[in-house]
Design a protein around this motif. Structure first.
Motif, PDB file in Angstrom:
ATOM      1  N   ALA A   1      71.370  70.657  45.566  1.00  0.00           N
ATOM      2  CA  ALA A   1      70.194  69.888  46.087  1.00  0.00           C
ATOM      3  C   ALA A   1      70.910  69.100  46.815  1.00  0.00           C
ATOM      4  CB  ALA A   1      69.425  69.069  45.460  1.00  0.00           C
ATOM      5  N   ASN A   2      69.932  68.637  48.318  1.00  0.00           N
ATOM      6  CA  ASN A   2      70.039  67.988  49.363  1.00  0.00           C
ATOM      7  C   ASN A   2      69.823  66.581  49.097  1.00  0.00           C
ATOM      8  OD1 ASN A   2      70.530  67.607  52.194  1.00  0.00           O
ATOM      9  ND2 ASN A   2      69.299  67.871  52.743  1.00  0.00           N
ATOM     10  N   TRP A   3      70.393  66.105  48.193  1.00  0.00           N
ATOM     11  CA  TRP A   3      70.453  64.190  48.150  1.00  0.00           C
ATOM     12  C   TRP A   3      70.414  63.191  48.838  1.00  0.00           C
ATOM     13  CZ3 TRP A   3      69.059  62.411  43.090  1.00  0.00           C
ATOM     14  CH2 TRP A   3      69.269  63.383  41.780  1.00  0.00           C
TER      15      TRP A   3
ATOM     16  N   HIS B   1      62.674  66.766  46.057  1.00  0.00           N
ATOM     17  CA  HIS B   1      62.238  67.474  44.823  1.00  0.00           C
ATOM     18  C   HIS B   1      62.234  67.330  43.551  1.00  0.00           C
ATOM     19  CE1 HIS B   1      58.594  69.421  45.748  1.00  0.00           C
ATOM     20  NE2 HIS B   1      59.235  69.769  43.981  1.00  0.00           N
ATOM     21  N   ARG B   2      62.424  67.135  42.368  1.00  0.00           N
ATOM     22  CA  ARG B   2      62.697  67.751  41.142  1.00  0.00           C
ATOM     23  C   ARG B   2      61.365  68.059  40.563  1.00  0.00           C
ATOM     24  NH1 ARG B   2      66.748  71.120  42.024  1.00  0.00           N
ATOM     25  NH2 ARG B   2      66.853  71.071  39.393  1.00  0.00           N
ATOM     26  N   ARG B   3      60.686  69.622  39.739  1.00  0.00           N
ATOM     27  CA  ARG B   3      59.126  69.799  39.042  1.00  0.00           C
ATOM     28  C   ARG B   3      59.909  69.504  38.059  1.00  0.00           C
ATOM     29  NH1 ARG B   3      55.035  73.615  40.255  1.00  0.00           N
ATOM     30  NH2 ARG B   3      55.094  71.913  42.251  1.00  0.00           N
ATOM     31  N   LEU B   4      59.262  68.233  36.792  1.00  0.00           N
ATOM     32  CA  LEU B   4      60.021  67.841  35.542  1.00  0.00           C
ATOM     33  C   LEU B   4      58.819  67.987  34.778  1.00  0.00           C
ATOM     34  CD1 LEU B   4      60.980  64.657  36.262  1.00  0.00           C
ATOM     35  CD2 LEU B   4      62.178  66.428  36.581  1.00  0.00           C
TER      36      LEU B   4
ATOM     37  N   PRO C   1      60.626  62.886  43.575  1.00  0.00           N
ATOM     38  CA  PRO C   1      61.826  62.334  45.136  1.00  0.00           C
ATOM     39  C   PRO C   1      63.111  62.189  44.097  1.00  0.00           C
ATOM     40  CG  PRO C   1      59.528  61.686  45.201  1.00  0.00           C
ATOM     41  CD  PRO C   1      59.334  61.848  43.905  1.00  0.00           C
ATOM     42  N   LEU C   2      64.103  63.105  44.800  1.00  0.00           N
ATOM     43  CA  LEU C   2      65.342  63.230  44.169  1.00  0.00           C
ATOM     44  C   LEU C   2      65.801  62.042  44.277  1.00  0.00           C
ATOM     45  CD1 LEU C   2      66.981  66.136  46.022  1.00  0.00           C
ATOM     46  CD2 LEU C   2      66.916  65.389  43.338  1.00  0.00           C
ATOM     47  N   HIS C   3      65.374  61.055  45.678  1.00  0.00           N
ATOM     48  CA  HIS C   3      65.385  59.627  45.784  1.00  0.00           C
ATOM     49  C   HIS C   3      65.511  58.192  44.357  1.00  0.00           C
ATOM     50  CE1 HIS C   3      62.015  57.938  46.694  1.00  0.00           C
ATOM     51  NE2 HIS C   3      61.570  58.666  47.065  1.00  0.00           N
ATOM     52  N   MET C   4      64.626  59.144  43.448  1.00  0.00           N
ATOM     53  CA  MET C   4      64.267  58.201  42.444  1.00  0.00           C
ATOM     54  C   MET C   4      64.393  58.601  41.344  1.00  0.00           C
ATOM     55  SD  MET C   4      60.080  57.855  43.053  1.00  0.00           S
ATOM     56  CE  MET C   4      59.699  56.899  41.950  1.00  0.00           C
ATOM     57  N   LEU C   5      65.830  60.169  41.294  1.00  0.00           N
ATOM     58  CA  LEU C   5      66.582  59.972  40.103  1.00  0.00           C
ATOM     59  C   LEU C   5      68.167  60.187  40.397  1.00  0.00           C
ATOM     60  CD1 LEU C   5      64.694  63.678  40.891  1.00  0.00           C
ATOM     61  CD2 LEU C   5      64.224  61.832  38.568  1.00  0.00           C
TER      62      LEU C   5
END
Length: 700
Positions: free
Chosen positions: A515-517, A521-524, A495-499
């Protein structure tokens, strides 16, 4: 008859035109160990030397002497580096780098044999240096002296801690090839000339009566050449008739496997040395250089380097850890029974001369991967190491702490005369730049062989912009644990909120900015990175701690901006995604058995990676990933490169890259065939990009 005499005069005239008036030495002499005690009426006194004490390395310790049947020490009164030079040479090392006092390596026992020793540094034995005499001392063992020797053996010495030496008035100390013709004196390396030996009275010749190709083989090996060839003796016969020769040796009987002429049976002249070679002439030798030293392009192409054996981890040409190619994979050799005979076979196979040292105990760093050979036993006549007897290895036989290595005799090229690596100076006497745009691969023998501008192009021509270097005899060597990457690779949708912290460090691809922070999410692509230091010196960051950057997100200082590159590439090498791990903190996460941690990131601690330790970046820490959110399904190559900008010196950069085959189907990823860049043969590496099947299934 008159015609023959006329031709004879012509040849003599031409020789006078070619022969220089003075005979400057153009090849450095090959030294043998100095010899100690002077001759006495009762015969030569036998001395033994050894290094003792704890803790110490193999080339340092308390100096002990065996004299008149008893081991004893040397007092540190009046001790100096010159004393240490003499003692290190008697121990079989080339020189000393330091000395110690006050029983640094612990107190010895028994006699204190010498006190107030004062050497000039050039003596062949400590016994001829000034002192109070044997056994005459007012010291205690609290004053035992120690020496620190340069980690390089003299020719012919085995790697033993106890060295026994006898003095002989006709001991051959040095050997050289003296070129006769003017054109030969200007070429490097010198491959042909009169064999000359040095003893206490200076340089002298060897009578060629009974001289054999085996003798020539030994001499060529000492000069750094793998093979000998026939000599046109007619020219040298005419030359020698017009010279006054001094024959020190009138008979040599080498087997051909010796690493030094002094190891061959020699008969010395004791009477009139100028008349002691009836019907003969000075011995002349012609050598065949290896491919690296061939003087013509045609010869270099003809003399190819072997493809199944190599040296790794050495500081210069002709030394390193021995690695062999078996089943398309490179591996090392266990040091059981490793000796000069086997080492010399390797040296000559690689195009060098005979071996100076056969090193054990991973002295040139530990290798990775398999250990292919054990208990290698060569006779010395083999053309290849694979022709020698050896045992296949089992897991219980050896570890990489027992990897065999060597140092070879290499030809003298005189490169040190073309550069001088000066002390920091005020630059007032510098008038011009002579090179610019220098770009070396690291394999060149001379700076002039590196790529550089044809015409000097330096915008900042002031002397304060001159390039400089700091030299070291040892260096680190970093390698990535490839199997661990393969075992730990997986995909996470984070999830973006963890990045936010990762975004601050620019660890995401550029599309993340749109992205819409904090939603989405981002795929890692995640994996663990375990980086080992298998070299001979600790890996330390280039920047001093005053310039380290504090990062509040991670709670520690970062000592390097770029330590590794993480890339995902297409089969043709095009980069499709990259990791942006901007900063690193270097520390010892864990170490081999018997090795202690030195570096840790906490509390502004010293950073680095100790020899025998590794730094682990777990798959679950920030930025330990490649953002593949924009990557389409397909076959790819995962590549990790350590120290990509060469900011810190290493003994070997060819093993800094790791590659894996990847297959991504849009939901899952399969990673296989992970390996260090130089782990496989060239043929196997060419097949790497062909996808052989799914060998590792990592769930998302």
């Amino acid at each position: 008859m008159e015609l023959c005499q006329w031709w004879r005069h012509i040849v003599v005239f031409l020789l006078h035109a070619w022969i220089p008036s003075c005979f400057a030495q153009t090849t450095p002499p090959v030294r043998l160990s100095p010899t100690p005690t002077p001759q006495t009426a009762e015969g030569p006194e036998t001395l033994k030397f050894r290094l003792s004490g704890f803790p110490r390395k193999h080339n340092e310790g308390r100096i002990e002497v065996f004299y008149k049947g008893e081991w004893g020490t040397i007092c540190d009164d009046d001790f100096s580096l010159a004393n240490a030079h003499v003692l290190c040479r008697q121990l079989g090392f080339v020189s000393a780098t330091g000395w110690t006092h006050s029983a640094k390596y612990g107190k010895g026992t028994g006699k204190i044999w010498l006190d107030n020793v004062q050497c000039s540094g050039s003596e062949r034995s400590v016994s001829v240096c000034k002192s109070r005499g044997w056994g005459n001392s007012d010291c205690t063992h609290d004053e035992d002296a120690g020496v620190i020797c340069k980690d390089e053996r003299l020719p012919g010495y085995v790697d033993s801690n106890v060295i026994e030496v006898k003095d002989h008035e006709n001991k051959v100390e040095e050997v050289r090839l003296r070129p006769v013709f003017t054109i030969a004196t200007k070429r490097m390396p010198v491959t042909e000339g009169v064999v000359e030996v040095k003893n206490k009275d200076g340089w002298a010749q060897i009578c060629d009566n009974g001289w054999t190709p085996k003798n020539s083989h030994v001499v060529c090996g000492m000069m750094g050449f793998p093979h000998e060839k026939k000599v046109n003796k007619n020219f040298y016969k005419l030359y020698s008739e017009r010279q006054k020769n001094h024959f020190l040796v009138h008979s040599v009987a080498c087997l051909g496997t010796e690493v030094h002429l002094a190891a061959c049976p020699l008969e010395f002249n004791y009477d009139n040395a100028t008349e002691s070679c009836p019907g003969g002439m000075p011995a002349v030798v012609s050598c065949v250089p290896g491919p690296l030293y061939a003087q013509s392009t045609v010869m270099r192409k003809k003399l190819k380097m072997p493809s199944t054996i190599r040296l790794k981890g050495g500081a210069k040409y002709g030394e390193g850890r021995v690695e062999v190619l078996k089943g398309s994979e490179w591996g090392t050799i266990c040091d059981d029974r490793w000796n000069l005979l086997s080492a010399s076979v390797v040296c000559r196979e690689l195009g060098f001369g005979s071996a100076k040292e056969a090193l054990t105990g991973a002295r040139m760093g530990q290798g990775l991967g398999p250990i292919h050979m054990n208990e290698v036993q060569c006779t010395g006549h083999e053309r290849s190491l694979w022709n020698c007897r050896y045992k296949n290895i089992t897991a219980e036989d050896c570890k990489h702490t027992e990897d065999a290595s060597l140092r070879c005799n290499v030809p003298y090229m005189g490169f040190e005369k073309t550069v001088r690596e000066t002390w920091y100076w005020d630059s007032s006497n510098v008038t011009e730049m002579v090179m610019s745009g220098v770009k070396c691969t690291g394999d060149e023998m001379s700076l002039s062989q590196c790529q550089h501008h044809r015409t000097v192009n330096c915008q900042k021509a002031l002397a304060r912009f001159s390039a400089g270097v700091i030299c070291s005899e040892t260096a680190s060597d970093l390698v990535l644990n490839a199997p661990l990457v393969q075992q730990t690779t997986y995909i996470e949708d984070r999830p973006l909120h963890m990045l936010y912290c990762a975004a601050e460090e620019d660890c995401l691809s550029k599309s993340a900015a749109k992205a819409n922070w904090p939603y989405g999410h981002r795929r890692l692509l995640r994996f663990s990175s375990q980086i080992h230091n298998i070299g001979r010196a600790d890996f330390r960051p280039k920047a001093g701690r005053h310039s380290w950057v504090w990062h509040a997100c991670h709670g520690h200082y970062h000592s390097m901006d770029i330590f590794t590159h993480y890339d995902l590439m297409s089969a043709n090498g095009t980069k499709v995604a990259e990791g942006h791990k901007a900063s690193f903190c270097l520390e010892d996460s864990d170490c081999d058995e018997g090795v202690s941690k030195r570096y840790e990131c906490a509390n502004f601690g010293e950073q680095g990676i100790t020899v025998g330790c590794w730094d682990l970046y777990r798959h679950d820490i920030d930025c330990q990933w490649i953002d593949i959110s924009d990557v389409k399904p397909g076959n790819y190559i995962l590549q990790v490169v350590i120290n990509p900008n060469y900011e810190v010196a290493e003994s070997d950069f060819t093993n800094n890259a790791m590659k894996c085959n990847c297959k991504y189907d849009g939901h899952r990823i399969w990673v296989h065939n992970c390996h260090i860049g130089d782990a496989f043969s060239e043929e196997a590496e060419k097949k790497f990009e062909k996808y052989p099947g799914q060998l590792n299934n990592q769930i998302s």
